[in-house]
Design a protein around this motif. Structure first.
Motif, PDB file in Angstrom:
ATOM      1  N   ASP A   1       0.847  -1.192   0.000  1.00  0.00           N
ATOM      2  CA  ASP A   1       0.000   0.000   0.000  1.00  0.00           C
ATOM      3  C   ASP A   1       0.878   1.236   0.000  1.00  0.00           C
ATOM      4  O   ASP A   1       2.114   1.151  -0.008  1.00  0.00           O
ATOM      5  CB  ASP A   1      -0.989  -0.015   1.168  1.00  0.00           C
ATOM      6  CG  ASP A   1      -0.324   0.037   2.543  1.00  0.00           C
ATOM      7  OD1 ASP A   1       0.851   0.454   2.642  1.00  0.00           O
ATOM      8  OD2 ASP A   1      -0.986  -0.344   3.524  1.00  0.00           O
ATOM      9  N   TYR A   2       0.254   2.414   0.012  1.00  0.00           N
ATOM     10  CA  TYR A   2       1.016   3.659  -0.069  1.00  0.00           C
ATOM     11  C   TYR A   2       1.685   4.037   1.253  1.00  0.00           C
ATOM     12  O   TYR A   2       2.343   5.077   1.332  1.00  0.00           O
ATOM     13  CB  TYR A   2       0.122   4.787  -0.544  1.00  0.00           C
ATOM     14  CG  TYR A   2       0.018   4.892  -2.061  1.00  0.00           C
ATOM     15  CD1 TYR A   2       0.424   3.849  -2.884  1.00  0.00           C
ATOM     16  CD2 TYR A   2      -0.489   6.031  -2.671  1.00  0.00           C
ATOM     17  CE1 TYR A   2       0.328   3.931  -4.255  1.00  0.00           C
ATOM     18  CE2 TYR A   2      -0.592   6.133  -4.063  1.00  0.00           C
ATOM     19  CZ  TYR A   2      -0.182   5.076  -4.839  1.00  0.00           C
ATOM     20  OH  TYR A   2      -0.269   5.173  -6.209  1.00  0.00           O
ATOM     21  N   GLU A   3       1.557   3.180   2.256  1.00  0.00           N
ATOM     22  CA  GLU A   3       2.298   3.375   3.502  1.00  0.00           C
ATOM     23  C   GLU A   3       3.488   2.430   3.569  1.00  0.00           C
ATOM     24  O   GLU A   3       4.209   2.411   4.562  1.00  0.00           O
ATOM     25  CB  GLU A   3       1.379   3.142   4.702  1.00  0.00           C
ATOM     26  CG  GLU A   3       0.209   4.095   4.791  1.00  0.00           C
ATOM     27  CD  GLU A   3       0.642   5.555   4.857  1.00  0.00           C
ATOM     28  OE1 GLU A   3       1.625   5.842   5.580  1.00  0.00           O
ATOM     29  OE2 GLU A   3       0.013   6.394   4.189  1.00  0.00           O
ATOM     30  N   GLY A   4       3.673   1.638   2.508  1.00  0.00           N
ATOM     31  CA  GLY A   4       4.794   0.713   2.467  1.00  0.00           C
ATOM     32  C   GLY A   4       4.525  -0.619   3.114  1.00  0.00           C
ATOM     33  O   GLY A   4       5.456  -1.426   3.278  1.00  0.00           O
ATOM     34  N   ASN A   5       3.270  -0.906   3.463  1.00  0.00           N
ATOM     35  CA  ASN A   5       2.932  -2.182   4.089  1.00  0.00           C
ATOM     36  C   ASN A   5       2.751  -3.257   3.018  1.00  0.00           C
ATOM     37  O   ASN A   5       2.042  -3.053   2.031  1.00  0.00           O
ATOM     38  CB  ASN A   5       1.638  -2.058   4.899  1.00  0.00           C
ATOM     39  CG  ASN A   5       1.737  -1.017   5.994  1.00  0.00           C
ATOM     40  OD1 ASN A   5       2.668  -1.038   6.788  1.00  0.00           O
ATOM     41  ND2 ASN A   5       0.786  -0.093   6.030  1.00  0.00           N
ATOM     42  N   LEU A   6       3.379  -4.399   3.205  1.00  0.00           N
ATOM     43  CA  LEU A   6       3.235  -5.511   2.284  1.00  0.00           C
ATOM     44  C   LEU A   6       1.850  -6.124   2.457  1.00  0.00           C
ATOM     45  O   LEU A   6       1.472  -6.534   3.551  1.00  0.00           O
ATOM     46  CB  LEU A   6       4.306  -6.571   2.545  1.00  0.00           C
ATOM     47  CG  LEU A   6       4.248  -7.822   1.655  1.00  0.00           C
ATOM     48  CD1 LEU A   6       4.479  -7.463   0.189  1.00  0.00           C
ATOM     49  CD2 LEU A   6       5.267  -8.860   2.133  1.00  0.00           C
ATOM     50  N   ILE A   7       1.093  -6.188   1.372  1.00  0.00           N
ATOM     51  CA  ILE A   7      -0.267  -6.722   1.413  1.00  0.00           C
ATOM     52  C   ILE A   7      -0.312  -8.166   0.937  1.00  0.00           C
ATOM     53  O   ILE A   7      -0.971  -9.009   1.544  1.00  0.00           O
ATOM     54  CB  ILE A   7      -1.211  -5.863   0.547  1.00  0.00           C
ATOM     55  CG1 ILE A   7      -1.264  -4.435   1.080  1.00  0.00           C
ATOM     56  CG2 ILE A   7      -2.615  -6.467   0.503  1.00  0.00           C
ATOM     57  CD1 ILE A   7      -2.024  -3.490   0.186  1.00  0.00           C
ATOM     58  N   HIS A   8       0.405  -8.439  -0.138  1.00  0.00           N
ATOM     59  CA  HIS A   8       0.299  -9.784  -0.707  1.00  0.00           C
ATOM     60  C   HIS A   8       1.507 -10.056  -1.599  1.00  0.00           C
ATOM     61  O   HIS A   8       2.102  -9.128  -2.159  1.00  0.00           O
ATOM     62  CB  HIS A   8      -0.990  -9.899  -1.541  1.00  0.00           C
ATOM     63  CG  HIS A   8      -1.344 -11.296  -1.928  1.00  0.00           C
ATOM     64  ND1 HIS A   8      -1.053 -11.827  -3.171  1.00  0.00           N
ATOM     65  CD2 HIS A   8      -1.963 -12.296  -1.234  1.00  0.00           C
ATOM     66  CE1 HIS A   8      -1.487 -13.067  -3.227  1.00  0.00           C
ATOM     67  NE2 HIS A   8      -2.043 -13.381  -2.075  1.00  0.00           N
ATOM     68  N   THR A   9       1.855 -11.342  -1.719  1.00  0.00           N
ATOM     69  CA  THR A   9       2.916 -11.787  -2.607  1.00  0.00           C
ATOM     70  C   THR A   9       2.359 -12.870  -3.523  1.00  0.00           C
ATOM     71  O   THR A   9       1.671 -13.787  -3.071  1.00  0.00           O
ATOM     72  CB  THR A   9       4.110 -12.343  -1.824  1.00  0.00           C
ATOM     73  OG1 THR A   9       4.626 -11.328  -0.958  1.00  0.00           O
ATOM     74  CG2 THR A   9       5.219 -12.788  -2.768  1.00  0.00           C
ATOM     75  N   ALA A  10       2.632 -12.748  -4.807  1.00  0.00           N
ATOM     76  CA  ALA A  10       2.150 -13.700  -5.800  1.00  0.00           C
ATOM     77  C   ALA A  10       3.319 -14.195  -6.631  1.00  0.00           C
ATOM     78  O   ALA A  10       4.398 -13.586  -6.631  1.00  0.00           O
ATOM     79  CB  ALA A  10       1.098 -13.042  -6.700  1.00  0.00           C
ATOM     80  N   PRO A  11       3.128 -15.306  -7.356  1.00  0.00           N
ATOM     81  CA  PRO A  11       4.230 -15.824  -8.188  1.00  0.00           C
ATOM     82  C   PRO A  11       4.606 -14.847  -9.298  1.00  0.00           C
ATOM     83  O   PRO A  11       3.825 -13.976  -9.681  1.00  0.00           O
ATOM     84  CB  PRO A  11       3.644 -17.120  -8.772  1.00  0.00           C
ATOM     85  CG  PRO A  11       2.500 -17.477  -7.880  1.00  0.00           C
ATOM     86  CD  PRO A  11       1.954 -16.182  -7.367  1.00  0.00           C
TER      87      PRO A  11
END
Length: 439
Positions: free
Chosen positions: A294-304
């Motif tokens: 997100d625009y705060e630098g928080n990792l939301i999700h990781t995909a292949p």
């Protein structure tokens, strides 16, 4: 071809309409109508081949028809009344005025259709203060073009400024412009005079109090006086949203800055791959994975690797993690959880009363192995395509049985199924159907 292109542009523009109470332009294959939100006709089919809204408030529309292979348009108000003759190539609303085109030249009129001055300019923009800036020569050749100031009565004054490029857009009283004197960018004010002298390799339109600019040393941010507030030292800098400026450093690290304070918000040191930031999404494409922040630098999700994300509605995202034709599109919530259901295609429509609605596609596809790509590829039967609607919880709202479906305003869909076409609400109730007997 021109009609199909115009219809496609309308569909995209109306996707983000927020005024359901405004009149709705409905475009069929060969005719168009203007209706209110309840389906009452304002302009019946047959008067125009095509109608589109000039703004989101439903105050002005453009109605066009094919005349011997060329389209000519009339300016309409929200009651469907003609404000002009049907003699214009195009209209675009710019604040309180309408800029029009005739024979490749531009002029301006008031919103009531009264012409302020005739089409005499190769480029024309509103200065936001009741006047205009314009060019009279070809801005796409290599010769310098003189910039003119035009008042609301059409009186023209040479500003003395010469440019080598097209005119941009005023924001907060300033417009970026490239100077013919030194081939550098600066900013002109509403009178067409330099407010910030030409000194930048590139300068963008202001967003809030900041604008993207560059020198030979790299990209940074400037304030309205042209002073640097973020040092121009970055390999790249994305600034198209007033809430974030994302810079990429020489070592590949991605750094997010608050555009107002220019304080560092976050840093992603392992962003050695391609970085994309747009529409509230920050994506990092690495060899092995794609990461969404997100625009705060928080990792939301990781995909292949090979996956991609798109903006959804109500804080959701759309994840696509497979080849075209596979059921590989799913809804991703802000907390990183995914919908159980997957679709072959998924796209946002609108949100109504807090509920998000998405369009889906269903079609016949077959897979075959590609030696060239070294992977499975899909071919699809376009005649089998059917559209439907799901909500933000992934629940089916309308079954995928429509040959055509897109949003034309909040809560209103254009649909076509068999011989029936027109406007429907998300409950599947017809609001307006084309009366084929009247064609």
């Amino acid at each position: 071809m021109r009609k199909r292109l115009a219809t496609a542009l309308l569909a995209v523009a109306m996707l983000f309409s927020t005024a359901c109470a405004a009149p709705i332009a409905v475009n069929f294959e060969d005719t168009a109508a203007l209706i209110d939100e309840n389906g009452a006709e304002i302009v019946a089919p047959g008067a125009y081949d095509f109608i589109f809204a000039l703004g989101g408030d439903g105050a002005l529309f453009s109605g066009g028809s094919d005349v011997e292979g060329e389209y000519f348009y009339a300016l309409l108000n929200g009651e469907g009344e003609r404000l002009t003759q049907q003699a214009y190539d195009m209209f675009s609303q710019d604040g309180d005025v309408v800029i029009f085109s005739q024979d490749g030249r531009y002029g301006a009129m008031r919103a009531d259709g009264q012409v302020l001055f005739e089409a005499a300019y190769t480029q024309l923009v509103s200065n936001g203060e009741g006047g205009f800036l314009g060019l009279t020569t070809d801005c796409f050749d290599e010769e310098p073009d003189g910039l003119y100031s035009i008042d609301a009565q059409g009186n023209q004054t040479a500003t003395g400024v010469r440019t080598l490029g097209a005119l941009g857009r005023f924001e907060g009283g300033l417009m970026p412009l490239i100077s013919a004197e030194n081939n550098l960018y600066g900013y002109v004010d509403a009178s067409g005079q330099w407010a910030v002298r030409p000194q930048f390799v590139f300068a963008g339109t202001f967003i809030g109090e900041r604008a993207l600019a560059s020198l030979s040393t790299g990209y940074g941010l400037i304030d309205r006086t042209g002073n640097w507030v973020l040092t121009p030292k970055y390999v790249s800098l994305t600034y198209d949203d007033a809430s974030l400026a994302l810079a990429v450093e020489t070592d590949g690290a991605a750094v997010g800055f608050d555009p107002v304070t220019c304080a560092e918000k976050f840093r992603i040191d392992d962003a050695s791959g391609f970085v994309s930031v747009y529409d509230g999404l920050l994506q990092v494409y690495d060899v092995d994975a794609v990461r969404l922040y997100d625009y705060e630098g928080n990792l939301i999700h990781t995909a292949p690797a090979g996956a991609s994300y798109a903006a959804g509605l109500n804080g959701q995202y759309i994840l696509t993690d497979g080849p075209w034709g596979a059921a590989c599109c799913r809804l991703l919530n802000g907390d990183g959880t995914l919908s159980e259901q997957a679709w072959q295609s998924l796209f946002p429509l609108f949100a109504v009363d807090g509920t998000a609605y998405y369009g889906i596609m269903r079609f016949d596809a077959s897979a075959e192995y590609s030696e060239t790509l070294n992977e499975e590829t899909y071919t699809w039967d376009t005649d089998s395509v059917r559209y439907g609607v799901v909500n933000g919880a992934g629940e089916t709202v309308l079954e995928a049985e429509y040959e055509e479906l897109y949003a034309i305003s909040d809560g209103r869909l254009f649909v076509r199924r068999g011989g029936a076409q027109g406007v429907m609400d998300v409950s599947g109730n017809w609001i307006y159907q084309l009366d084929t007997a009247s064609e």
